[in-house]
Design an enzyme around this catalytic site. Structure first.
Site, PDB file in Angstrom:
ATOM      1  N   GLU A  65       0.839  -1.198   0.000  1.00  0.00           N
ATOM      2  CA  GLU A  65       0.000   0.000   0.000  1.00  0.00           C
ATOM      3  C   GLU A  65       0.870   1.243   0.000  1.00  0.00           C
ATOM      4  O   GLU A  65       2.089   1.179   0.215  1.00  0.00           O
ATOM      5  CB  GLU A  65      -0.907   0.009   1.246  1.00  0.00           C
ATOM      6  CG  GLU A  65      -0.100   0.100   2.541  1.00  0.00           C
ATOM      7  CD  GLU A  65      -0.952   0.112   3.801  1.00  0.00           C
ATOM      8  OE1 GLU A  65      -2.084  -0.396   3.787  1.00  0.00           O
ATOM      9  OE2 GLU A  65      -0.453   0.644   4.816  1.00  0.00           O
ATOM     10  N   HIS A 105       4.871   0.381   0.326  1.00  0.00           N
ATOM     11  CA  HIS A 105       5.551  -0.351   1.394  1.00  0.00           C
ATOM     12  C   HIS A 105       4.795  -1.631   1.716  1.00  0.00           C
ATOM     13  O   HIS A 105       3.562  -1.698   1.573  1.00  0.00           O
ATOM     14  CB  HIS A 105       5.732   0.511   2.648  1.00  0.00           C
ATOM     15  CG  HIS A 105       4.459   1.091   3.183  1.00  0.00           C
ATOM     16  ND1 HIS A 105       3.831   2.174   2.613  1.00  0.00           N
ATOM     17  CD2 HIS A 105       3.689   0.734   4.254  1.00  0.00           C
ATOM     18  CE1 HIS A 105       2.742   2.457   3.307  1.00  0.00           C
ATOM     19  NE2 HIS A 105       2.631   1.592   4.298  1.00  0.00           N
ATOM     20  N   CYS A 119       4.477   0.553  15.509  1.00  0.00           N
ATOM     21  CA  CYS A 119       4.218   1.479  14.412  1.00  0.00           C
ATOM     22  C   CYS A 119       3.574   2.733  14.979  1.00  0.00           C
ATOM     23  O   CYS A 119       2.526   2.666  15.621  1.00  0.00           O
ATOM     24  CB  CYS A 119       3.300   0.829  13.380  1.00  0.00           C
ATOM     25  SG  CYS A 119       2.872   1.936  12.021  1.00  0.00           S
TER      26      CYS A 119
HETATM   27 MN    MN Z   1       0.892   1.762   5.694  1.00  0.00          MN
END
Ligand code: MN
Length: 141
Positions: A65, A105, A119
């Site tokens: 994405e 990525h 994240c």
């Molecule tokens: Mn992402």
């Protein structure tokens, strides 16, 4: 809330943050991915960002994405690879991956290792874009 939460293996050997709900990575059928769980570790109302933990089982992967919002990803456990645009990088514990706006990525866990990572992402973020079949073929060649 103030506190300490431990990061420890469950009965199956998968690492989880204690007292944090284990969620699906994304809603079923929205995008291709395999074998990922998600835990939201920190998202209080006074913060503009969220800290999440994802764990990809051996051989699994996240969605390919891109989007306007950026990511900072700290690998906490295991190893694998990450695609950043046209490049594939090997990644392992303690590596920091940063993703710029509109950069394709995708994270892959190694065949014999899980890949767990923190994240950091903005709460106000645009929806991910998925590649067209042509873009996917070019990127995954
Ligand atoms: Mn992402």
């Amino acid at each position: 809330m103030s506190g300490v939460r431990r990061f420890a293996p469950d009965a199956a050997g998968d690492y989880r943050w204690q007292a944090v709900e284990v969620l699906r990575y994304k809603d079923e059928g929205t995008a291709p991915f395999r074998d990922i769980t998600r835990q939201v570790l920190f998202a209080p109302p006074d913060q503009a960002s969220e800290l999440r933990y994802f764990e990809i089982a051996p051989g699994g992967h996240s969605t390919l994405e891109r989007h306007e919002h950026t990511h900072a990803v700290l690998i906490l456990r295991g190893r694998g690879t990450v695609r950043l645009g046209d490049e594939i990088h090997a990644i392992a514990e303690r590596d920091l991956v940063t993703v710029d706006p509109l950069t394709w990525h995708q994270f892959h866990a190694a065949a014999d290792s899980a890949l767990g990572f923190l994240c950091l992402v903005s709460k106000e973020r645009d929806r991910p874009q998925l590649p067209t079949p042509e873009e996917a073929a070019r990127l995954q060649r």
